[in-house]
Design a protein around this motif. Structure first.
Motif, short mmCIF file in Angstrom:
data_model
loop_
_atom_site.label_atom_id
_atom_site.label_comp_id
_atom_site.label_asym_id
_atom_site.label_seq_id
_atom_site.Cartn_x
_atom_site.Cartn_y
_atom_site.Cartn_z
N LEU A 6 0.98 -2.87 -5.23
CA LEU A 6 0.19 -1.70 -4.67
C LEU A 6 -1.23 -1.91 -4.76
N LYS A 7 -1.58 -2.24 -6.15
CA LYS A 7 -3.02 -2.45 -6.31
C LYS A 7 -3.44 -3.80 -5.59
N ALA A 8 -2.66 -4.97 -5.43
CA ALA A 8 -2.87 -6.09 -4.78
C ALA A 8 -3.22 -5.67 -3.41
N ALA A 9 -2.32 -4.95 -2.86
CA ALA A 9 -2.45 -4.67 -1.38
C ALA A 9 -3.83 -3.72 -1.13
N ARG A 10 -4.05 -2.89 -2.06
CA ARG A 10 -5.21 -2.00 -1.90
C ARG A 10 -6.39 -2.93 -1.94
N ALA A 11 -6.56 -3.94 -2.88
CA ALA A 11 -7.67 -4.68 -3.23
C ALA A 11 -7.87 -5.74 -2.01
N LYS A 51 1.70 3.08 5.33
CA LYS A 51 1.00 3.00 6.96
C LYS A 51 -0.43 2.62 6.65
N VAL A 52 -1.18 3.36 5.50
CA VAL A 52 -2.47 2.96 5.50
C VAL A 52 -2.63 1.34 4.96
N LEU A 53 -2.04 0.94 4.22
CA LEU A 53 -2.05 -0.42 3.69
C LEU A 53 -1.49 -1.44 4.65
N ASP A 54 -0.58 -0.78 5.70
CA ASP A 54 0.02 -1.66 6.84
C ASP A 54 1.14 -2.46 6.06
N ARG A 55 1.77 -1.97 5.26
CA ARG A 55 2.77 -2.65 4.68
C ARG A 55 4.12 -2.10 4.69
N THR A 56 5.26 -2.50 4.14
CA THR A 56 6.45 -1.75 4.37
C THR A 56 6.90 -1.35 3.21
N LEU A 57 7.86 -0.45 3.01
CA LEU A 57 8.21 0.22 1.77
C LEU A 57 8.77 -0.83 0.99
N ASP A 58 9.39 -1.68 1.32
CA ASP A 58 9.97 -2.91 0.34
C ASP A 58 9.00 -3.62 -0.15
N GLN A 59 7.96 -4.19 0.74
CA GLN A 59 6.85 -4.81 0.08
C GLN A 59 6.18 -4.13 -1.19
N LEU A 60 5.95 -2.69 -0.81
CA LEU A 60 5.15 -2.12 -1.90
C LEU A 60 5.74 -1.49 -3.10
N PHE A 61 7.13 -0.99 -2.65
CA PHE A 61 7.94 -0.24 -3.82
C PHE A 61 9.12 -0.62 -4.29
N TRP A 62 9.86 -1.82 -3.77
CA TRP A 62 10.96 -2.30 -3.98
C TRP A 62 10.95 -3.20 -5.23
N GLU A 63 11.60 -2.89 -6.17
CA GLU A 63 11.43 -3.61 -7.32
C GLU A 63 12.58 -4.92 -7.34
N ASP A 64 12.23 -6.20 -7.45
CA ASP A 64 13.10 -7.36 -7.53
C ASP A 64 13.93 -7.26 -8.81
#
Lengths: 64, 167
Positions: A6-11, A51-64
């Motif tokens: 999330l931090k990287a996507a925001r940056a 939506k704001v960062l134009d990413r999917t839930l998986d990309q931001l919040f799914w832990e591998d």
């Protein structure tokens, strides 16, 4: 666990915590808490952030 | 006319009016996010528990040889509960609405604290000891002063921490 994605996507969008918070309608501390892993956001807030960062839930919040 | 009874009645009516005005003004203002709502609930629980825990020694001492200690614990229970609630809320960002300015609150808190400390100071100047003051009804001023001072300091500390944390 820290949410570095999330931090990287925001940056990547060149947004400050306050700017992202304003865009999704929460306080800056809430964004900070999510990034630090201190707070688990609701699915509603997760979707708003995605939506704001134009990413999917998986990309931001799914832990591998 | 019985002024001893009149003042508490006027004070009570004033408090009711202030609460009514604040609740009417704040009717549409629910600009808290989901985390803040959670923090506020948790703060209320911690405050309530603090009051309960501190009331136990107050009840133990009440009616015994050291009733004055019971008064201190009763005051601590009331003001301590409020302080824990306020400090937890403010420190975790649950007290202020989104985009709400804090400067006015900080000034107001320190103003109320100074007024209450002045009352305590006047009694100290009259020769009363701090023990006599806190075990008397006048102790309310002292504890109120401490409560508002702590709230003011917490708001300032939170602002300072926010500025450091903000990127």
């Amino acid at each position: 666990m820290k949410n570095l994605r999330l931090k990287a996507a925001r940056a990547a969008r060149d947004l400050s915590q306050q700017q992202l918070a304003d865009m999704v309608g929460v306080s800056r501390q809430t964004i900070s808490s999510i990034e630090k892993g201190d707070y688990n956001p609701s699915i509603k807030l997760c979707i708003a952030i995605c939506k704001v960062l134009d990413r999917t839930l998986d990309q931001l919040f799914w832990e591998d | 006319m019985n002024f001893t009874l009149l003042f508490p009645v006027i004070f009570f009516i004033a408090i009711v009016i202030v609460i009514a005005v604040l609740s009417i003004k704040g009717r549409g203002a629910k600009d808290f996010d989901e985390r803040q709502a959670m923090v506020r609930g948790r703060a209320a629980n911690f405050g309530y528990l603090t009051t309960l825990v501190l009331l136990m020694p107050a009840l133990l001492f009440f009616g015994g040889e050291h009733t004055e200690v019971a008064y201190i614990f009763a005051s601590l229970a009331f003001f301590g509960g409020l302080a824990v609630n306020a400090v937890y809320n403010i420190w975790n960002g649950g007290f202020f609405q989104l985009h709400q300015k804090t400067s006015g609150y900080t000034v107001l808190c320190f103003f109320i604290a100074v007024l209450n400390f002045l009352t305590t100071g006047m009694r100290l100047a009259e020769g009363e000891s701090i023990w006599e003051i806190v075990t008397d009804r006048g102790g309310t001023n002292f504890f109120l002063g401490v409560l508002f001072f702590v709230i003011g300091v917490t708001i300032l500390a939170r602002r300072w921490a926010d500025r450091r944390e903000e990127e």
